[in-house]
Design a protein around this motif. Structure first.
Motif, PDB file in Angstrom:
ATOM      1  N   ILE A   1       0.754  -1.195   0.129  1.00  0.00           N
ATOM      2  CA  ILE A   1      -0.052   0.030  -0.050  1.00  0.00           C
ATOM      3  C   ILE A   1       0.795   1.175   0.038  1.00  0.00           C
ATOM      4  O   ILE A   1       2.132   1.174   0.251  1.00  0.00           O
TER       5      ILE A   1
ATOM      6  N   ALA B   1      -6.108   7.576   1.379  1.00  0.00           N
ATOM      7  CA  ALA B   1      -6.979   8.362   0.522  1.00  0.00           C
ATOM      8  C   ALA B   1      -7.761   9.574   1.072  1.00  0.00           C
ATOM      9  O   ALA B   1      -7.404   9.902   2.561  1.00  0.00           O
TER      10      ALA B   1
ATOM     11  N   GLY C   1     -12.475   9.245  -0.196  1.00  0.00           N
ATOM     12  CA  GLY C   1     -12.012   7.875  -0.845  1.00  0.00           C
ATOM     13  C   GLY C   1     -11.100   8.067  -2.025  1.00  0.00           C
ATOM     14  O   GLY C   1     -10.646   7.365  -2.739  1.00  0.00           O
TER      15      GLY C   1
ATOM     16  N   THR D   1      -7.998   8.884  -4.685  1.00  0.00           N
ATOM     17  CA  THR D   1      -6.718   8.542  -4.457  1.00  0.00           C
ATOM     18  C   THR D   1      -5.828   9.031  -5.572  1.00  0.00           C
ATOM     19  O   THR D   1      -4.728   8.675  -5.838  1.00  0.00           O
TER      20      THR D   1
ATOM     21  N   MET E   1      -9.837  -7.132  -0.040  1.00  0.00           N
ATOM     22  CA  MET E   1     -10.177  -5.586   0.234  1.00  0.00           C
ATOM     23  C   MET E   1     -11.513  -5.273   0.834  1.00  0.00           C
ATOM     24  O   MET E   1     -12.275  -6.355   0.836  1.00  0.00           O
TER      25      MET E   1
ATOM     26  N   SER F   1     -15.336  -0.439   0.698  1.00  0.00           N
ATOM     27  CA  SER F   1     -15.405   0.795   0.205  1.00  0.00           C
ATOM     28  C   SER F   1     -14.034   0.948  -0.824  1.00  0.00           C
ATOM     29  O   SER F   1     -13.937   1.825  -1.704  1.00  0.00           O
ATOM     30  N   THR F   2     -12.934  -0.016  -0.479  1.00  0.00           N
ATOM     31  CA  THR F   2     -11.960   0.098  -1.479  1.00  0.00           C
ATOM     32  C   THR F   2     -12.252  -0.646  -2.699  1.00  0.00           C
ATOM     33  O   THR F   2     -11.763   0.003  -3.770  1.00  0.00           O
ATOM     34  N   TYR F   3     -13.093  -1.468  -2.696  1.00  0.00           N
ATOM     35  CA  TYR F   3     -13.521  -1.843  -3.997  1.00  0.00           C
ATOM     36  C   TYR F   3     -14.386  -1.003  -4.768  1.00  0.00           C
ATOM     37  O   TYR F   3     -14.098  -0.976  -5.949  1.00  0.00           O
TER      38      TYR F   3
ATOM     39  N   ALA G   1     -14.009   2.223  -4.636  1.00  0.00           N
ATOM     40  CA  ALA G   1     -12.974   3.045  -5.136  1.00  0.00           C
ATOM     41  C   ALA G   1     -12.083   2.485  -6.453  1.00  0.00           C
ATOM     42  O   ALA G   1     -12.215   3.387  -7.409  1.00  0.00           O
TER      43      ALA G   1
ATOM     44  N   GLY H   1      -6.644  -3.072   1.176  1.00  0.00           N
ATOM     45  CA  GLY H   1      -7.078  -2.186   2.004  1.00  0.00           C
ATOM     46  C   GLY H   1      -8.438  -2.265   2.056  1.00  0.00           C
ATOM     47  O   GLY H   1      -9.202  -3.077   1.576  1.00  0.00           O
ATOM     48  N   GLY H   2      -9.110  -1.380   2.771  1.00  0.00           N
ATOM     49  CA  GLY H   2      -8.526  -0.165   3.430  1.00  0.00           C
ATOM     50  C   GLY H   2      -8.563  -0.388   4.889  1.00  0.00           C
ATOM     51  O   GLY H   2      -7.937  -1.480   5.540  1.00  0.00           O
TER      52      GLY H   2
ATOM     53  N   ASN I   1      -7.327  -3.598   7.118  1.00  0.00           N
ATOM     54  CA  ASN I   1      -5.894  -3.733   7.716  1.00  0.00           C
ATOM     55  C   ASN I   1      -5.869  -3.783   8.921  1.00  0.00           C
ATOM     56  O   ASN I   1      -4.940  -4.600   9.771  1.00  0.00           O
TER      57      ASN I   1
END
Length: 174
Positions: A8, A17, A21, A23, A52, A55-57, A59, A114-115, A119
């Motif tokens: 990461i 982020a 969210g 990046t 993941m 929310s990361t997905y 993004a 992540g996120g 983690n």
């Protein structure tokens, strides 16, 4: 046994982020080094599974590109029900037990994308074997943290560090 690696990037103040969210700061053209991918291609060849949070997905889906890991087994952790897709299996069961079972399988490594919440959960449970963290020379001031509230103290050993001419500093820790 498969190894879980958190690979990461983070801002100098520890954000992965912006609060929404976003990046895009990671892709600032001033950070581009011709022919340099900061070990990403090599790392990607060594994994066959990604993990993941939802929310990361979301993004990743917002990048307006085809899903970037179609050749991997991709798991997205979500508290709510979602239909599996061509490339993603949604997991609603307990993440810790699920990852413990994944680690027992044979194959290549597991990339924890992540996120911050997933983690923290996996780190606190001792399921993260390695962290490859690239610090980006930018201060965001606020955003989504690398680790969520409740992360437990953990001492790591730096096994490698790389400095790049664009200011990136990459640490490999176990």
């Amino acid at each position: 046994m498969k190894k879980v690696t958190l690979y990461i990037a983070a801002s100098l103040d520890g954000f992965i982020a912006r609060p929404n969210g976003d990046t895009s700061w990671l892709h600032d053209k001033s950070f581009t080094l011709p022919g340099e991918d900061f070990g990403y291609s090599t790392f990607l060849q060594g994994v066959d599974t990604t993990l993941m949070g939802n929310s990361t997905y979301k993004a990743i889906l917002g990048f307006d590109i085809p899903f970037p890991y179609p050749d991997k087994k991709n798991y997205v952790f979500s508290r709510s029900y979602h239909e599996d897709t061509e490339h993603v299996q949604f997991v609603q069961e307990q993440a810790v037990e699920f990852v413990q079972q994944l680690k027992q399988q044979t194959g290549k490594g597991i990339w924890l994308i992540g996120g911050g919440q997933i983690n923290t959960l996996l780190l606190n449970e001792g399921l993260v074997d390695e962290i490859i963290l690239t610090y980006v020379p930018v201060i965001l001031g606020s955003g989504i943290t690398l680790f969520a509230h409740g992360v437990q103290e953990k001492k790591l050993r730096v096994v490698n560090s790389l400095n790049f001419s664009n200011g990136f500093v990459q640490l490999v820790m176990q």
